[in-house]
Design an enzyme around this catalytic site. Structure first.
Site, PDB file in Angstrom:
ATOM      1  N   GLY A  12      75.943  59.623 -52.809  1.00  0.00           N
ATOM      2  CA  GLY A  12      75.724  60.175 -51.415  1.00  0.00           C
ATOM      3  C   GLY A  12      76.691  59.083 -50.386  1.00  0.00           C
ATOM      4  N   ASP A  13      76.939  59.347 -49.189  1.00  0.00           N
ATOM      5  CA  ASP A  13      77.631  58.753 -48.133  1.00  0.00           C
ATOM      6  C   ASP A  13      79.165  58.418 -48.655  1.00  0.00           C
ATOM      7  OD1 ASP A  13      74.998  58.201 -46.937  1.00  0.00           O
ATOM      8  OD2 ASP A  13      74.873  56.595 -48.326  1.00  0.00           O
ATOM      9  N   LYS A  16      81.212  62.855 -46.789  1.00  0.00           N
ATOM     10  CA  LYS A  16      81.347  64.433 -46.818  1.00  0.00           C
ATOM     11  C   LYS A  16      81.286  64.849 -45.536  1.00  0.00           C
ATOM     12  CE  LYS A  16      77.278  64.519 -49.116  1.00  0.00           C
ATOM     13  NZ  LYS A  16      77.106  63.186 -49.422  1.00  0.00           N
ATOM     14  N   ALA A  39      69.591  63.423 -44.913  1.00  0.00           N
ATOM     15  CA  ALA A  39      71.016  63.302 -44.923  1.00  0.00           C
ATOM     16  C   ALA A  39      71.694  62.921 -43.573  1.00  0.00           C
ATOM     17  CB  ALA A  39      71.621  64.805 -45.126  1.00  0.00           C
ATOM     18  N   GLY A  40      72.758  62.548 -43.397  1.00  0.00           N
ATOM     19  CA  GLY A  40      73.070  62.086 -42.077  1.00  0.00           C
ATOM     20  C   GLY A  40      74.623  62.013 -42.090  1.00  0.00           C
ATOM     21  N   HIS A  41      75.253  62.626 -41.274  1.00  0.00           N
ATOM     22  CA  HIS A  41      76.667  62.497 -41.056  1.00  0.00           C
ATOM     23  C   HIS A  41      77.210  62.853 -39.767  1.00  0.00           C
ATOM     24  CE1 HIS A  41      76.604  66.964 -42.061  1.00  0.00           C
ATOM     25  NE2 HIS A  41      77.108  66.967 -40.968  1.00  0.00           N
ATOM     26  N   GLN A 223      73.670  64.479 -49.795  1.00  0.00           N
ATOM     27  CA  GLN A 223      73.299  63.323 -50.932  1.00  0.00           C
ATOM     28  C   GLN A 223      74.352  63.609 -51.828  1.00  0.00           C
ATOM     29  OE1 GLN A 223      70.053  65.283 -50.223  1.00  0.00           O
ATOM     30  NE2 GLN A 223      70.309  64.041 -48.279  1.00  0.00           N
ATOM     31  N   THR A 309      71.340  57.557 -41.432  1.00  0.00           N
ATOM     32  CA  THR A 309      70.076  58.139 -41.001  1.00  0.00           C
ATOM     33  C   THR A 309      69.009  56.540 -40.894  1.00  0.00           C
ATOM     34  OG1 THR A 309      70.411  59.912 -42.303  1.00  0.00           O
ATOM     35  CG2 THR A 309      67.864  59.204 -42.130  1.00  0.00           C
ATOM     36  N   ARG A 314      74.516  49.267 -47.113  1.00  0.00           N
ATOM     37  CA  ARG A 314      74.690  49.797 -47.857  1.00  0.00           C
ATOM     38  C   ARG A 314      75.138  48.855 -49.101  1.00  0.00           C
ATOM     39  NH1 ARG A 314      78.092  54.504 -45.198  1.00  0.00           N
ATOM     40  NH2 ARG A 314      76.272  55.796 -44.441  1.00  0.00           N
ATOM     41  N   LYS A 340      88.029  57.215 -47.397  1.00  0.00           N
ATOM     42  CA  LYS A 340      88.442  55.638 -47.003  1.00  0.00           C
ATOM     43  C   LYS A 340      89.185  54.982 -47.778  1.00  0.00           C
ATOM     44  CE  LYS A 340      83.880  54.755 -44.964  1.00  0.00           C
ATOM     45  NZ  LYS A 340      82.918  54.096 -44.739  1.00  0.00           N
ATOM     46  N   ASP A 342      91.896  53.704 -46.907  1.00  0.00           N
ATOM     47  CA  ASP A 342      92.397  52.687 -45.855  1.00  0.00           C
ATOM     48  C   ASP A 342      91.588  51.418 -46.239  1.00  0.00           C
ATOM     49  OD1 ASP A 342      90.455  54.552 -44.872  1.00  0.00           O
ATOM     50  OD2 ASP A 342      90.559  53.029 -43.170  1.00  0.00           O
TER      51      ASP A 342
HETATM   52  P1  IMP Z   1      64.812  60.400 -50.085  1.00  0.00           P
HETATM   53  O1  IMP Z   1      65.614  61.665 -50.239  1.00  0.00           O
HETATM   54  O2  IMP Z   1      64.530  60.446 -48.628  1.00  0.00           O
HETATM   55  O3  IMP Z   1      63.388  60.938 -51.027  1.00  0.00           O
HETATM   56  O4  IMP Z   1      65.335  59.385 -50.727  1.00  0.00           O
HETATM   57  C1  IMP Z   1      65.421  59.369 -52.104  1.00  0.00           C
HETATM   58  C2  IMP Z   1      66.927  58.383 -52.609  1.00  0.00           C
HETATM   59  O5  IMP Z   1      67.910  59.198 -52.112  1.00  0.00           O
HETATM   60  C3  IMP Z   1      67.082  57.110 -51.721  1.00  0.00           C
HETATM   61  O6  IMP Z   1      67.724  55.935 -52.467  1.00  0.00           O
HETATM   62  C4  IMP Z   1      67.525  57.354 -50.608  1.00  0.00           C
HETATM   63  O7  IMP Z   1      68.146  56.053 -50.223  1.00  0.00           O
HETATM   64  C5  IMP Z   1      68.641  58.365 -51.162  1.00  0.00           C
HETATM   65  N1  IMP Z   1      69.392  59.249 -50.176  1.00  0.00           N
HETATM   66  C6  IMP Z   1      68.547  60.455 -49.451  1.00  0.00           C
HETATM   67  N2  IMP Z   1      69.589  60.820 -48.672  1.00  0.00           N
HETATM   68  C7  IMP Z   1      70.619  60.070 -48.803  1.00  0.00           C
HETATM   69  C8  IMP Z   1      71.986  60.317 -48.140  1.00  0.00           C
HETATM   70  O8  IMP Z   1      72.168  61.447 -47.172  1.00  0.00           O
HETATM   71  N3  IMP Z   1      72.913  59.402 -48.529  1.00  0.00           N
HETATM   72  C9  IMP Z   1      72.741  58.328 -49.571  1.00  0.00           C
HETATM   73  N4  IMP Z   1      71.656  58.321 -50.053  1.00  0.00           N
HETATM   74  C10 IMP Z   1      70.491  59.008 -49.826  1.00  0.00           C
END
Ligand code: IMP
Length: 438
Positions: A12-13, A16, A39-41, A223, A309, A314, A340, A342
């Site tokens: 993830g991260d 995307k 998720a968060g972007h 993710q 999020t 990280r 990334k 750069d």
């Molecule tokens: P959950 O999805 O909140 O249940 O978290 C489960 C695992 O997935 C944890 O290690 C979170 O940090 C990771 N995780 C969930 N969503 C993301 C994301 O969008 N980016 C990176 N890691 C994520």
């Protein structure tokens, strides 16, 4: 424009958001197929940065229909707030379509997520505490509440009542938490139904018809591969299918209608939450020492590696070609977008993990047993860097310094997938297209 699945190829991260935002306008539909507001972007709108958690990136373009597929878990309060923020910025959400089969995150899911993490103590997963796991748990147990249930007061009340008969004793007796009444939940959730009703749709049928009509679809993964419930580093994963296969189950569109699978890889690797991470570099504040701690801190600072999020710092490490090869296989990647690049301008030399060593054995493939991954020592190749050369202005592959080109070509060879998009900075135009057919 071929139908494309976009997936994270690491934990993830991977960036995307930027790539989705970049190519979303080329498609008629942009569909989220799994996950929720874990998720968060960040997307850039004019001179503003907006953080999206649940809304598909297609919302930023008038010509693209944003769709929340059946595989997503929806926290309605969060979605409504996100819509309000977008509308206030002049971005219309009127085209949004939400699958009637998507599951709803309930207040007790969030409570249980946090409480269970506390119970696990040092073995916790490090979840986002958004109720994702407990919601998917109910879905798999066939006890979940779906968007269509929320739209029917009688059914919703009945389902909440049934759920609370099980959840309240767990909340109270196991975790010592407060309990809920049906009335309390209905008071909060039924008004959500009125707001979301116009957006509810039979999205599987809608998407299949659209494809028959010659429209194109971008399936937007959240993710990443190593967080996939089946193919990730279980149990340190999320509860959904983040791999390309999830695009089919999470939308109701069959695999033969998908033409291209784009994996997003960061030029190094990051992870949030717990679980194995063979190339992890530590931070001095966590007891890290020497060059490894310096390199870890540099990746974090130069790469701005803080969660969108959760705001958490990280975990950072060098590029891992073992997981790159694995992600290429389990997703059937046809292309890679490398992000990334750069950030690596900060280093004299750059390491790439090509295999693991554990108990005298070398693994150049993803090990069968998770315990190997926990104890794996990375086998590194060290490549010359392009220190202090600013590559953020490069727009063609040829403009990149020779060592940066060699790095990209090396990663391409190690994973066996062409790198057809390269990001050299956060802005949309800081991108090199290299054989990506738009
Ligand atoms: P959950 O999805 O909140 O249940 O978290 C489960 C695992 O997935 C944890 O290690 C979170 O940090 C990771 N995780 C969930 N969503 C993301 C994301 O969008 N980016 C990176 N890691 C994520």
């Amino acid at each position: 424009m071929p139908n494309t699945v976009l997936v994270g190829a690491q934990w993830g991260d991977e960036g995307k958001g930027k790539i989705t935002d970049l190519i979303a306008s080329d498609y008629d539909y942009v569909v989220r197929f799994q996950g929720g507001n874990n998720a968060g972007h960040t997307v850039i709108h004019g001179d503003k940065k907006l953080a999206l958690h649940l809304m598909p990136s297609g919302v930023m373009y008038e010509n693209a229909v944003p769709v929340i597929g059946n595989g997503v878990v929806v926290d309605p309060g969060v979605l409504i707030k996100e819509m309000a923020v977008l509308e206030a910025e002049g971005i219309s959400c009127k085209n949004l379509r939400i699958s009637c089969d998507a599951h709803v995150i309930m207040p007790y899911h969030k409570d249980l997520d946090g409480a269970d993490e506390k119970r696990l103590g040092e073995h916790k997963i490090g979840t986002t505490k958004r109720g994702i796991g407990p919601c998917y748990q109910d879905k798999a147990a066939r006890k979940g509440i779906r968007i269509q249930d929320l739209m029917d007061e009688k059914i919703f009340r009945l389902k909440v009542e049934t759920a609370l008969a099980q959840k309240n004793p767990i909340l109270k007796n196991i975790y010592g938490l407060h309990t809920y009444t049906v009335e309390e939940i209905c008071e909060e959730y039924l008004p959500y139904a009125n707001i979301l009703r116009p957006y509810m749709a039979e999205t599987a049928q809608m998407l299949n018809q659209a494809i028959r009509d010659g429209k194109t679809v971008l399936f937007e993964g959240a993710q990443g591969t190593l967080l996939d419930i089946d193919h990730g580093t279980y149990p340190y994963v999320t509860s959904s299918s983040c791999c390309a296969g999830g695009a089919c189950t999470g939308t109701g569109v069959g695999p033969k209608k998908i033409d291209r699978v784009l994996g997003i890889q960061k030029a190094y690797v990051t992870r949030v939450g717990g679980g194995p991470f063979p190339t992890e570099l530590t931070y001095a504040e966590d007891g890290g020492e020497g060059q490894d701690a310096v390199d870890g801190e540099t990746l974090c600072q130069v790469g701005h590696e803080y969660g969108v999020t959760t705001g958490r710092k990280r975990r950072c490490g060098w590029f891992d070609a073992v997981i790159a090869r694995y992600a290429a296989e389990v997703n059937g990647l046809t292309d890679v977008a490398l992000t990334k690049l750069d950030v690596l301008s900060a280093f004299d030399t750059i390491k790439v993990c090509v295999a693991y060593e554990c108990d005298g054995q070398t693994y150049d493939y993803f090990p069968m047993q998770q315990s190997v991954l926990f104890h794996a020592k990375p086998v590194y190749e060290e490549l010359p860097g392009w220190k202090d050369v600013d590559i953020t202005g490069c727009r063609t592959f040829e403009e990149l310094p020779e060592n940066a080109r060699a790095y990209v070509e090396h990663l391409e060879k190690l994973a066996g997938v062409p790198i057809s998009i390269i990001a050299v900075g956060p802005d949309r135009d800081q991108t090199i297209f290299r054989g990506w057919d738009r």
